[in-house]
Design a protein around this motif. Structure first.
Motif, short mmCIF file in Angstrom:
data_model
loop_
_atom_site.label_atom_id
_atom_site.label_comp_id
_atom_site.label_asym_id
_atom_site.label_seq_id
_atom_site.Cartn_x
_atom_site.Cartn_y
_atom_site.Cartn_z
N ILE A 148 0.85 -1.20 0.00
CA ILE A 148 0.00 0.00 0.00
C ILE A 148 0.88 1.24 0.00
CG2 ILE A 148 -1.69 1.35 1.30
CD1 ILE A 148 -2.86 -1.20 2.38
N GLY A 149 0.72 2.08 -1.02
CA GLY A 149 1.44 3.35 -1.06
C GLY A 149 2.12 3.67 -2.37
N GLN B 211 2.99 5.21 -5.85
CA GLN B 211 2.67 6.48 -6.53
C GLN B 211 3.51 6.58 -7.78
OE1 GLN B 211 3.69 9.36 -3.54
NE2 GLN B 211 1.84 9.03 -2.33
N THR C 50 -1.74 5.21 -3.26
CA THR C 50 -2.31 6.26 -2.40
C THR C 50 -1.80 7.61 -2.91
OG1 THR C 50 -0.48 6.18 -0.82
CG2 THR C 50 -2.36 4.76 -0.36
N TYR D 183 0.55 9.92 2.20
CA TYR D 183 0.94 8.89 3.17
C TYR D 183 0.40 9.22 4.56
CZ TYR D 183 4.17 6.75 -0.19
OH TYR D 183 4.71 6.11 -1.28
N ASP E 20 -5.24 7.66 4.19
CA ASP E 20 -4.89 7.00 2.94
C ASP E 20 -4.71 5.49 3.15
OD1 ASP E 20 -4.51 9.41 1.15
OD2 ASP E 20 -3.11 9.89 2.75
N ALA F 28 -7.21 2.69 1.53
CA ALA F 28 -6.60 1.71 0.65
C ALA F 28 -6.86 0.29 1.14
CB ALA F 28 -5.10 1.97 0.55
N CYS G 275 3.36 -1.54 4.06
CA CYS G 275 2.90 -0.16 3.88
C CYS G 275 4.10 0.76 3.70
CB CYS G 275 2.06 0.29 5.07
SG CYS G 275 0.53 -0.66 5.29
N VAL H 230 0.54 5.21 7.02
CA VAL H 230 -0.29 4.36 6.17
C VAL H 230 -0.57 3.03 6.88
CG1 VAL H 230 -0.31 3.02 4.03
CG2 VAL H 230 0.40 5.41 3.99
#
Length: 347
Positions: A197-198, A200, A234, A237, A241, A245, A261, A266
């Motif tokens: 997760i995270g 970008q 996301t 952070y 978020d 997520a 994460c 997060v």
């Protein structure tokens, strides 16, 4: 360089203020030795240093920083520009910068760019050139071409995010290795459906793509296939978020057994959603973050994380900055600061 006084009057008595020679006389050392103790730029024995500080306390001596800075044509100020001051990682890092800068008699100005390109361009332009002696800068949107077209000569050191190919001093952890270490740990403890997760997408790279690369490297090394459905992007952070997520991942019927994460905030948001959905951490889903913020030590459960050496980041960045202030023509340096795995209850 000798620390010098100017002839001023103490406003409370209208008598000449205590000077460096007064301190030297009381401590029974030379004015040069007192100057060296104040500036810390030469080796002085512990006993002599203690005697000088005793004399300073006895006389109430206060160095005239303004006079010194005028003499060497320096402002005595450095700036730290980060995306968000309220993010605990940056707040903790700034605290270490302030402490280290104070040891060199520098004051720190703090700027929040919010990741806005115009704000980051203002930092890159020197933040009103001449106002500060140097800048520590954590950018989000600046690309290589922006730095290459930079006309301002204010010394600059990058923190974290790297301008790909830009000839600039840079200090950070190895984000690829850090992400790989986090993912590898989840694999070693039995994770088989490991979410990330995270992510970008940013022009010119940045931290998130590096962490995604490390995540994939660890999966490949373990012979596990990469499933893009387990990677949730996301925009920022923050806790929110991470919570959103994690909810999106669960809502589409995908339940991981572990989650990497890209920041501790997060991770804390993801844990909140997991607990709301009746899932146990770490029994049902293990969670790991990056940053080792103070909040993670006291969360429920406490947060397993990748710990960057924030003290080393702050001090190394300042060393590079002061070296750049002293010699603006030297070759840029890229310094990788160590990180470690801190195991707590969430994984």
């Amino acid at each position: 360089m000798l620390w010098e006084d100017v002839s001023v009057l103490d406003p409370s008595t209208q008598r000449p203020a205590v000077g460096i020679r007064d301190v030297a006389a009381l401590a029974r050392v030379s004015p040069t030795t007192v100057s060296n103790v104040l500036s810390g730029n030469r080796r002085v024995s512990a006993a002599t240093r203690e005697r000088v500080h005793w004399a300073i306390d006895q006389l109430g001596y206060r160095p005239n920083l303004s006079a010194r800075n005028l003499r060497v044509r320096r402002a005595g100020l450095i700036a730290v520009a980060v995306p968000e001051i309220g993010v605990p990682y940056f707040a903790e890092l700034i605290g270490h910068v302030v402490q280290a800068a104070r040891e060199r008699d520098y004051t720190v100005l703090i700027d929040q760019t919010e990741g806005r390109l115009e704000a980051e361009r203002f930092v890159l332009s020197g933040m009103n050139p001449g106002m500060v002696d140097g800048i520590l800068f954590s950018p989000l949107g600046i690309e290589r071409v922006e730095y290459e077209n930079r006309r301002d000569s204010t010394p600059l050191v990058l923190l974290g995010e790297r301008i790909s190919g830009g000839g600039v001093d840079h200090v950070a952890i190895d984000n690829v290795a850090a992400a790989a270490d986090a993912t590898r740990y989840l694999i070693e403890r039995g994770g088989r459906r490991i979410a990330a997760i995270g992510h970008q997408e940013r022009e010119g790279g940045g931290t998130a793509p590096q962490r995604t690369r490390g995540y994939r490297q660890a999966l490949d090394a373990a012979g596990m296939s990469y499933d893009p459905g387990l990677v949730v992007p996301t925009s920022k952070y923050h806790r929110r978020d991470g919570a959103l997520a994690m909810a999106a991942l669960l809502d589409r019927g995908t339940r991981p057994d572990a989650v990497f994460c890209y920041s501790d905030l997060v991770a804390l948001g993801a844990i909140h959603t997991l607990r709301e959905r009746g899932l146990r951490v770490p029994e049902d889903v293990a969670v790991i973050g990056i940053d080792d913020i103070d909040e993670g030590r006291y969360s429920t459960p406490t947060l397993t994380t990748i710990t960057p050496d924030k003290v080393a980041i702050a001090r190394t960045a300042l060393e590079l900055l002061f070296d750049r202030i002293a010699d603006g023509s030297r070759e840029p340096r890229q310094i990788v600061v160590p990180h470690s795995l801190t195991v707590r209850r969430s994984a």
